[in-house]
Motif scaffolding. Structure first.
Motif, PDB file in Angstrom:
ATOM      1  N   GLU A 185     -29.899 -62.518  21.302  1.00  0.00           N
ATOM      2  CA  GLU A 185     -29.369 -62.120  22.718  1.00  0.00           C
ATOM      3  C   GLU A 185     -28.222 -62.009  22.836  1.00  0.00           C
ATOM      4  N   CYS A 186     -27.716 -61.233  23.386  1.00  0.00           N
ATOM      5  CA  CYS A 186     -25.803 -61.568  23.891  1.00  0.00           C
ATOM      6  C   CYS A 186     -25.234 -60.449  24.857  1.00  0.00           C
ATOM      7  N   GLU A 187     -23.782 -60.875  24.805  1.00  0.00           N
ATOM      8  CA  GLU A 187     -23.431 -60.207  26.373  1.00  0.00           C
ATOM      9  C   GLU A 187     -22.636 -59.143  26.683  1.00  0.00           C
ATOM     10  N   LEU A 188     -23.281 -58.060  24.516  1.00  0.00           N
ATOM     11  CA  LEU A 188     -22.634 -56.789  24.707  1.00  0.00           C
ATOM     12  C   LEU A 188     -23.359 -55.864  25.257  1.00  0.00           C
ATOM     13  N   PRO A 189     -22.468 -55.261  25.945  1.00  0.00           N
ATOM     14  CA  PRO A 189     -23.102 -53.175  26.522  1.00  0.00           C
ATOM     15  C   PRO A 189     -23.725 -52.855  25.974  1.00  0.00           C
ATOM     16  N   TYR A 190     -25.507 -52.098  26.244  1.00  0.00           N
ATOM     17  CA  TYR A 190     -26.013 -51.378  25.188  1.00  0.00           C
ATOM     18  C   TYR A 190     -24.898 -49.799  25.268  1.00  0.00           C
ATOM     19  N   GLY A 191     -24.821 -49.480  24.075  1.00  0.00           N
ATOM     20  CA  GLY A 191     -24.770 -48.335  23.130  1.00  0.00           C
ATOM     21  C   GLY A 191     -23.999 -47.994  22.135  1.00  0.00           C
ATOM     22  N   VAL A 192     -22.996 -48.153  22.197  1.00  0.00           N
ATOM     23  CA  VAL A 192     -21.408 -48.428  20.738  1.00  0.00           C
ATOM     24  C   VAL A 192     -20.786 -49.131  21.660  1.00  0.00           C
ATOM     25  N   SER A 193     -20.406 -49.897  20.558  1.00  0.00           N
ATOM     26  CA  SER A 193     -19.078 -50.564  21.358  1.00  0.00           C
ATOM     27  C   SER A 193     -17.792 -50.418  20.010  1.00  0.00           C
ATOM     28  N   ALA A 194     -16.153 -49.891  19.995  1.00  0.00           N
ATOM     29  CA  ALA A 194     -15.881 -50.273  18.980  1.00  0.00           C
ATOM     30  C   ALA A 194     -14.732 -51.360  19.062  1.00  0.00           C
ATOM     31  N   GLY A 195     -14.268 -51.014  17.561  1.00  0.00           N
ATOM     32  CA  GLY A 195     -12.771 -52.548  18.459  1.00  0.00           C
ATOM     33  C   GLY A 195     -11.850 -51.720  17.206  1.00  0.00           C
ATOM     34  N   PRO A 196     -10.743 -52.300  17.644  1.00  0.00           N
ATOM     35  CA  PRO A 196      -9.804 -52.114  17.910  1.00  0.00           C
ATOM     36  C   PRO A 196      -8.581 -51.004  16.916  1.00  0.00           C
ATOM     37  N   ASP A 197      -9.824 -51.299  15.473  1.00  0.00           N
ATOM     38  CA  ASP A 197      -9.080 -50.097  14.583  1.00  0.00           C
ATOM     39  C   ASP A 197     -10.305 -48.796  14.473  1.00  0.00           C
ATOM     40  N   GLY A 198     -11.115 -48.967  15.836  1.00  0.00           N
ATOM     41  CA  GLY A 198     -11.509 -47.844  15.886  1.00  0.00           C
ATOM     42  C   GLY A 198     -13.322 -47.558  15.112  1.00  0.00           C
ATOM     43  N   ARG A 199     -13.298 -48.939  14.408  1.00  0.00           N
ATOM     44  CA  ARG A 199     -15.189 -49.205  13.806  1.00  0.00           C
ATOM     45  C   ARG A 199     -15.582 -49.332  14.802  1.00  0.00           C
ATOM     46  N   THR A 200     -17.073 -49.443  14.756  1.00  0.00           N
ATOM     47  CA  THR A 200     -18.321 -49.458  15.733  1.00  0.00           C
ATOM     48  C   THR A 200     -19.115 -50.087  15.013  1.00  0.00           C
ATOM     49  N   LEU A 201     -19.881 -50.964  16.260  1.00  0.00           N
ATOM     50  CA  LEU A 201     -20.846 -51.374  16.202  1.00  0.00           C
ATOM     51  C   LEU A 201     -22.478 -50.741  17.422  1.00  0.00           C
ATOM     52  N   PHE A 202     -23.370 -50.724  17.461  1.00  0.00           N
ATOM     53  CA  PHE A 202     -24.597 -50.350  17.813  1.00  0.00           C
ATOM     54  C   PHE A 202     -24.954 -51.915  19.078  1.00  0.00           C
ATOM     55  N   VAL A 203     -25.669 -51.755  19.870  1.00  0.00           N
ATOM     56  CA  VAL A 203     -26.672 -52.228  20.265  1.00  0.00           C
ATOM     57  C   VAL A 203     -27.554 -51.366  21.446  1.00  0.00           C
ATOM     58  N   ILE A 204     -28.950 -51.664  20.819  1.00  0.00           N
ATOM     59  CA  ILE A 204     -29.706 -50.940  21.313  1.00  0.00           C
ATOM     60  C   ILE A 204     -31.389 -52.149  22.200  1.00  0.00           C
ATOM     61  N   PRO A 205     -31.274 -51.601  23.663  1.00  0.00           N
ATOM     62  CA  PRO A 205     -31.918 -52.334  23.776  1.00  0.00           C
ATOM     63  C   PRO A 205     -33.690 -52.391  23.589  1.00  0.00           C
ATOM     64  N   ARG A 206     -33.637 -53.967  23.707  1.00  0.00           N
ATOM     65  CA  ARG A 206     -35.362 -54.174  22.715  1.00  0.00           C
ATOM     66  C   ARG A 206     -36.364 -54.812  24.069  1.00  0.00           C
ATOM     67  N   PRO A 207     -37.378 -55.217  24.201  1.00  0.00           N
ATOM     68  CA  PRO A 207     -37.561 -55.909  25.609  1.00  0.00           C
ATOM     69  C   PRO A 207     -37.080 -57.947  25.264  1.00  0.00           C
ATOM     70  N   GLY A 208     -36.120 -58.065  26.432  1.00  0.00           N
ATOM     71  CA  GLY A 208     -35.700 -59.575  26.138  1.00  0.00           C
ATOM     72  C   GLY A 208     -34.317 -59.779  25.107  1.00  0.00           C
ATOM     73  N   TYR A 209     -34.463 -58.604  23.563  1.00  0.00           N
ATOM     74  CA  TYR A 209     -33.441 -59.248  23.307  1.00  0.00           C
ATOM     75  C   TYR A 209     -32.290 -57.639  23.247  1.00  0.00           C
ATOM     76  N   VAL A 210     -31.536 -57.717  21.931  1.00  0.00           N
ATOM     77  CA  VAL A 210     -31.218 -56.171  21.869  1.00  0.00           C
ATOM     78  C   VAL A 210     -31.027 -56.119  20.163  1.00  0.00           C
ATOM     79  N   ARG A 211     -31.232 -55.556  20.059  1.00  0.00           N
ATOM     80  CA  ARG A 211     -31.162 -55.379  18.296  1.00  0.00           C
ATOM     81  C   ARG A 211     -29.148 -54.264  17.861  1.00  0.00           C
ATOM     82  N   ILE A 212     -28.779 -55.422  17.142  1.00  0.00           N
ATOM     83  CA  ILE A 212     -27.534 -54.747  17.016  1.00  0.00           C
ATOM     84  C   ILE A 212     -27.330 -54.902  15.232  1.00  0.00           C
TER      85      ILE A 212
END
Ligand code: FAD
Length: 479
Positions: A185-212
């Motif tokens: 569980e976390c406060e990140l938005p669903y989809g792709v989140s990018a950092g200052p140097d362009g690297r990314t991570l994925f946040v996939i919605p799941r029932p009651g939690y997210v998959r990072i």
């Protein structure tokens, strides 16, 4: 000491569907699964169009479709737009969002209803095979027992004990990168989140939690070392360049892009299916689907072999058909990763343009989902392919082609009334097909693939197909 016809190691999608298929044909089947219960986490979350088409041949798709969530395209990695399924060669032009654990539950229920014995908390440790049987040593944590079967099938996942002990090679390429996966569980938005140097991570919605999902900078030497919340937290913070708190971890793991294919799917009385036979990069959400496809191809062939009705060489067509399919899966998934990684290369641009073209988009959707499966091309558009689920009228009642396959036996669908004499060789169903004009008769394998099809007579071709796929049975003399 226990005797059975087939021992299946592993109660994942491959093992459960295979066991049910064997039991449907009347084969005594035992499944051993090392975990005492299904794990609380869920790996996959989809069934693709090909899987739904196959499951419909046993009447299993409808219930799953009713409880899942339909998406009108196929999952793909590396392309900017979706691969639409509306015009694809399928009876189910969508992907179904449904947890892998739920699919396993349904398959396990079906297998149990058919009389499969499922021994949970039992790990297969070793086996020896003789010309007549395979004896496996199985441990339940306290004591071991020997299970003797006529065949053993390793559906025991990517690190398959069965594959290793059978001495079957697993050539391919090691992982070049690893990613961390965390169900949290976390406060990140669903989809792709990018950092200052362009690297990314994925946040996939799941029932009651997210998959990072986030690439790991420094994977440990032991890729199977447990992943901790601290490690995932550090990697997420490093990519984002700020701290975002991750809470309530449900499942933490790592995966890589290794691709390996068993050098053979059969070694005497031992066979492999699913991840035990192939591992590939996580592109196109295909693993469960290929596992089901393998099991569906193997089940009826192994059943006929055990029951003594199989034509010579039938079981070996499993390797011929599914090893080739495995090669394509590895190539397809590796290509998707390559497109994602080399997005500025000219060939990647060409592929994106192919995907943007309606015909190219449809072709890619069929290739990536396995809908293009054609085991033996011939002169008719249906040859070697999964026969479409066309509406039929049988004995004055409306039905569909897929329903004829629910018992899991070969069927000759006779649309002209000219093939009644074949009923001594194979089950013949006289039918009308209001929407089908260029088919006179079609011989369906139990998995729904077309063994023979004609728009005229071709009884010689039918005799050959019956002897090849149904058995050494008497066929009518040529007219
Ligand atoms: C993070 C993640 C996400 C995924 N997402 C998707 C997705 O969205 N879509 C998709 O299609 N696929 C997905 N996959 C892949 C999919 O989960 C696998 O490809 C699929 O489960 C393979 O099925 P299987 O039956 O071959 O093997 P498994 O499901 O791995 O089953 C093997 C079983 O064998 C048991 N076993 C192992 N060794 C022994 C032994 N010696 N004795 C007895 N039992 C044993 C194991 O406990 C296990 O239950 C994902 C995988 C991962 C890791």
């Amino acid at each position: 000491m226990l005797e059975t016809d087939v021992l299946v190691a592993g109660a994942g999608p491959a093992g459960l569907l295979l066991a049910a298929e064997l039991a449907l044909a009347g084969v005594r089947t035992t499944v051993v699964e090392r975990h005492p219960a299904r794990p609380p986490y869920c790996r996959g979350f989809n069934l693709n169009a090909r899987s739904l088409d196959l499951l419909a041949r046993r009447g299993l798709a409808e219930g799953l479709v009713a409880e899942g969530h339909r998406v009108p395209h196929a999952p793909v990695t590396g392309l900017p737009g979706p691969l639409l399924l509306a015009d694809a060669a399928t009876d189910h032009p969508f992907s179904l969002g449904i947890p892998q654990t739920r699919v396993e539950e349904v398959l396990e229920g079906w297998a149990a209803d058919l009389g499969v014995e499922i021994l949970r908390g039992h790990e297969l440790r070793s086996f020896t095979q003789s010309p007549e049987s395979v004896s496996s040593v199985v441990h339940n944590g306290q004591f071991g027992r020997t299970i003797t079967a006529r065949f053993l099938v390793g559906c025991d996942g990517g690190r398959s004990t069965v594959r290793k002990q059978a001495g079957i090679g697993f050539p391919g390429v090691d992982a070049r990168w690893y990613a961390l996966l965390g169900d949290v569980e976390c406060e990140l938005p669903y989809g792709v989140s990018a950092g200052p140097d362009g690297r990314t991570l994925f946040v996939i919605p799941r029932p009651g939690y997210v998959r990072i999902v986030v690439r790991e900078d420094d994977p440990p030497a032991d890729k199977y070392a447990p992943v901790t919340l601290e490690r995932l937290q550090a990697q997420v913070d490093a990519v984002l360049g700020r701290h975002v708190e991750l809470r309530s971890p449900r499942w933490l793991t790592r995966f890589g892009d290794a691709a390996r294919l068993a050098s053979r799917y059969r070694e005497g009385r031992v066979l492999l299916a699913g991840d035990a036979a192939h591992i590939h990069p996580p592109a196109g959400a295909i693993g469960v689907n290929v596992a089901l496809d393998d099991a569906f191809n193997l089940g009826w062939k192994l059943a006929a072999t055990v029951l003594g009705t199989a034509p010579s060489g039938l079981l070996d067509t499993y390797h011929a058909e599914r090893h080739a399919a495995g090669e394509r899966i590895l190539a397809n998934t590796r290509a998707q990763v390559a497109v994602a990684e080399c997005s500025s290369e000219p060939w990647a641009d060409l592929l994106r343009r192919v995907a943007a073209h309606p015909a190219g988009n449809r072709a890619l959707a069929e290739i990536i989902t396995g809908l293009d499966a054609c085991y033996e091309p011939g002169g008719h558009p249906w040859s070697g392919r999964l026969a479409p689920d066309v509406p039929l009228v049988v004995g004055g009642r409306e039905t569909r082609l897929a329903a004829l396959l629910h018992p899991g036996r070969p069927v000759l669908v006779d649309l002209t009334g000219a093939f009644a004499a074949w009923s001594a060789a194979v089950e013949v169903v006289a039918a009308e097909a209001p929407s089908t004009s260029d088919v006179g008769a079609v011989l369906l394998r139990p998995d729904g693939h077309v063994a023979w099809v004609t728009s005229g007579s071709d009884e010689e071709g039918l005799a050959e197909a019956v002897h090849r796929w149904v058995g050494d049975v008497p066929v009518p003399a040529p007219a």
